[in-house]
Design a protein around this motif. Structure first.
Motif, mmCIF file in Angstrom:
data_model
loop_
_atom_site.group_PDB
_atom_site.id
_atom_site.type_symbol
_atom_site.label_atom_id
_atom_site.label_comp_id
_atom_site.label_asym_id
_atom_site.label_seq_id
_atom_site.Cartn_x
_atom_site.Cartn_y
_atom_site.Cartn_z
ATOM 1 N N GLY A 115 0.797 -1.084 -0.065
ATOM 2 C CA GLY A 115 -0.032 0.188 0.058
ATOM 3 C C GLY A 115 0.647 1.534 -0.033
ATOM 4 N N ARG A 136 2.944 -0.619 4.006
ATOM 5 C CA ARG A 136 2.545 -1.979 4.532
ATOM 6 C C ARG A 136 2.063 -2.889 3.233
ATOM 7 N N TRP A 142 -1.014 -5.203 2.276
ATOM 8 C CA TRP A 142 -2.322 -5.154 2.132
ATOM 9 C C TRP A 142 -3.145 -6.344 1.410
ATOM 10 N N GLU A 144 -14.353 -6.102 7.463
ATOM 11 C CA GLU A 144 -13.765 -5.603 6.475
ATOM 12 C C GLU A 144 -13.921 -6.418 4.862
ATOM 13 N N GLN A 149 -10.196 -1.965 -0.364
ATOM 14 C CA GLN A 149 -8.804 -1.793 -0.300
ATOM 15 C C GLN A 149 -8.133 -3.004 0.495
ATOM 16 N N VAL A 160 -7.088 -5.233 3.994
ATOM 17 C CA VAL A 160 -6.717 -5.218 5.122
ATOM 18 C C VAL A 160 -5.180 -5.118 5.406
ATOM 19 N N PRO A 161 -4.490 -4.467 6.210
ATOM 20 C CA PRO A 161 -3.202 -4.306 6.271
ATOM 21 C C PRO A 161 -2.835 -5.465 7.226
#
Ligand code: GTP
Ligand code: SPV
Ligand code: MN
Length: 586
Positions: free
Chosen positions: A286, A290, A292, A385, A390, A392-393
């Motif tokens: 990302g 990080r 993702w 989520e 997008q 999740v991290p």
């Protein structure tokens, strides 16, 4: 009627119609009415069996051909131009040769049948991470399964617009002839051809074929990773959710870990776990440096045997409506059973082959690789989520497999490069999810051995190169829930109690706990694994965390032998890590 006027799609679909010559063509719009109608047709042909609609609303039963019950790695091919690009761990055939073979097998194979045209998305429709495909199939079972496992229908066609970059998938049961069974991938054409198998990973082309084999090639070219990983959100009592990905070989515990229920002592304090995915993760760096993750699937294709109210209540709950059961025991009341569900095997039931089954016969009633196909949204712990475009991290990646002796309960790699090494040396005792002898140890790097769409050494290099793009990388650990004592009994309770290990891993990711250096990596101090209420004593835990140097020296010899397969292509960094491990072991 076609659901799109996309020329690329229509031209390709028409060419396959000319080849397979179906008697009818039906575009799948994803509506409930159409899927209901299809199920009714499935009942009429016997492809599907209706289950007890009061107890299991919307659920159906399916038996696959007894010769067609698992992925067939020996019949799975990567058909890139040059054999060296497929590497020593994949079957390869020249594209022209494979196409010629397939042409004969597909010719007229849908005569008298309907071709279902399934537009589907891997990932939430419209997400920047999503990719689209069309699967053509003559199987109602495959069609209704795809409608659970992926997002299908009109909205997918709309999202595809007039773009040419969709993955083409042609599937036919043909005669289910094992001798003419092929699962062929053409990465340069984004194309998959599957014939003569109607089973799971061979026939549901969005899953292993697209989301791993083809997507691994896309990831290499576009700078991301397509991985055989679960995605789990762990919420601590402060309400903070941290995400971990886990790569375990088939039938080694991904679905179970993905749906973990914290042990009572944790629940009382407010811990919660959320399932984002149970089999496949697409990982991208990302803007924050990080990694993702999104789960490209929309359902679970889980191993049935061993799934119980005790081991995985969330999986069981997921199957209570709108699900498909394949090759399990069919009870007289129109519900299902499998080994390990409970201690009351039914009488008067039919086994996975449809024969009357005597629970006292000593022969299992369900096939060991029998499966449930359940919508993700049924899962009581599905992450809020789940549909986040997008993703999740990711704070941690865990690799793991079934090792009776060698691998400790958990250890952490020293850095990204060492973590890639730890993934590359993964090994596991073979299970029923693929054809072959159960029990023997096989090397399964990153749990991707059967799923990497290109040369495994290039794939390792791609992992190593990703370090440049991930400035805030997750920690990488190895876990092993399967250590046994002399009698072959598991030493670690596993399942929900695995959170005790994941907690340590996540604390490491945030610098909240110390570790001890060892020959193979960082190990927990035994007192840092919370054993409250789990019934494991310190002595056993010490044993679980011990590293047997003699075994590890044998292990490095095995790794060296495995690495030798990759010749010149083996990344120097991995060779250096192996040298360093041997040096430390003395
Ligand atoms: P695929 O869907 O084939 O990729 O398998 P998977 O990795 O999702 O494995 P799954 O979670 O379905 O578990 C497979 C088998 O391992 C089941 O029989 C489980 O009961 C067993 N299992 C899972 N987790 C544990 C664990 O922590 N300890 C022990 N002893 N067994 C486990
Ligand atoms: C696996 O074998 O890893 C599975 C089942 O998840 S299949 O979809 O058949 O690949
Ligand atoms: Mn699974």
């Amino acid at each position: 009627m076609a659901l799109t006027d996309n020329r690329y799609i229509l031209d390709w679909v028409n060419a396959q119609i000319d080849l397979c010559r179906p008697s009818k063509v039906l575009w799948i719009d994803g509506s409930k009415a159409q899927l209901d109608e299809l199920r009714q047709q499935g009942f009429a042909t016997g492809e599907l069996i209706e289950l007890n609609q009061e107890l299991l609303p919307g659920c159906v039963y399916h038996r696959s051909d007894p010769s067609d019950v698992a992925r067939v790695e020996a019949r799975t091919f990567i058909c890139c131009e040059k054999q060296e690009d497929a590497g020593p761990t994949n079957n390869w055939m020249a594209p022209a040769e494979m196409r010629a073979k397939l042409k004969d097998i597909y010719a007229g194979c849908m005569d008298g049948r309907t071709m279902y045209v399934i537009p589907y998305a891997m990932g939430a429709v419209g997400s920047p991470f999503a990719k689209y495909g069309i699967e053509l199939t003559d199987s109602i079972y495959v069609t209704v399964s795809m409608a659970i496992m992926t997002r299908v229908g009109t909205e997918v066609c709309a999202a595809m617009g007039d773009a040419a970059d969709f993955v083409k998938g042609l599937h036919s049961n043909a005669q289910l002839d094992p001798e003419r069974r092929y699962i062929a991938h053409f990465p340069q054409d984004n194309e998959i051809c599957s014939v003569n198998s109607g089973y799971g990973g061979n026939a549901l082309l969005g899953k292993k074929c697209f989301a791993l084999r083809i997507a691994s090639c896309l990831g290499r070219d576009e700078g991301w990773l397509a991985e055989h990983m679960l995605i789990l959100g762990v919420q601590n009592p402060a309400g903070e959710v941290r995400y971990v990905c886990g790569a375990f070989p088939s039938a080694c515990g991904k679905t179970n870990l993905a749906m973990l229920i914290p042990p009572e002592a944790y629940r009382e304090k407010g811990w919660k776990c959320w399932c984002v995915g149970d089999d496949i993760a697409w990982l991208r760096p990302g803007p924050d440096g990080r990694l993702w993750a999104v789960n490209p699937e929309n359902g679970f294709f889980g191993v049935a045997p061993g799934t119980s109210e005790k081991t995985n209540p969330n999986a069981l709950a997921s199957t209570m409506k709108d699900s498909i059961f394949t090759n399990v025991v069919l009870k007289p009341d129109g519900t299902v059973w499998w080994e390990g569900m409970d201690k009351n095997p039914p009488r008067g039931a039919l086994n996975w082959k449809g024969e009357p089954w005597d629970p006292d016969s000593g022969v299992p009633g369900a096939h060991p690789n029998s499966r449930f196909t359940a919508p993700a949204k049924n899962c009581p712990c599905i992450s809020p989520e789940f549909d986040n475009p997008q993703g999740v991290p990711i704070s941690a990646i865990v690799f793991g497999g079934r090792r009776a002796r060698t691998a400790p309960l958990v250890y952490q790699s020293r850095n990204w490069q060492h973590g890639v090494f730890v993934g590359s040396i993964m090994a596991s005792e073979k299970t029923a999810a693929a054809e072959g002898k159960v029990g023997e140890v096989r090397r399964d790097p990153m749990a991707m051995l059967p799923f990497c769409g290109y040369h495994m050494a290039d794939y390792w290099q791609h992992w190593l190169d990703m370090e440049q793009r991930i400035t805030n990388p997750p920690v990488i650990c190895n876990v092993n829930w399967f250590r046994t004592d002399e009698q072959g009994k598991f030493l670690w309770p596993g399942f929900g109690d695995n959170l005790r290990v994941i907690e340590w891993v996540l604390k490491r990711a945030f610098g909240e706990v110390d570790a001890v250096d060892s020959e193979i990596g960082y190990l927990p101090r035994p007192e840092d694994i919370n054993l409250e209420g789990c019934g494991v004593d310190m002595e056993t835990l010490r044993g679980l965390l011990s590293v047997d140097k003699t075994l590890w020296r044998q292990e490095t010899a095995g790794i060296r032998e495995f690495y030798a397969k990759f010749g010149e292509k083996l990344p120097a960094a991995l060779k250096a890590e192996l040298d360093e491990l041997e040096r430390r072991l003395g």
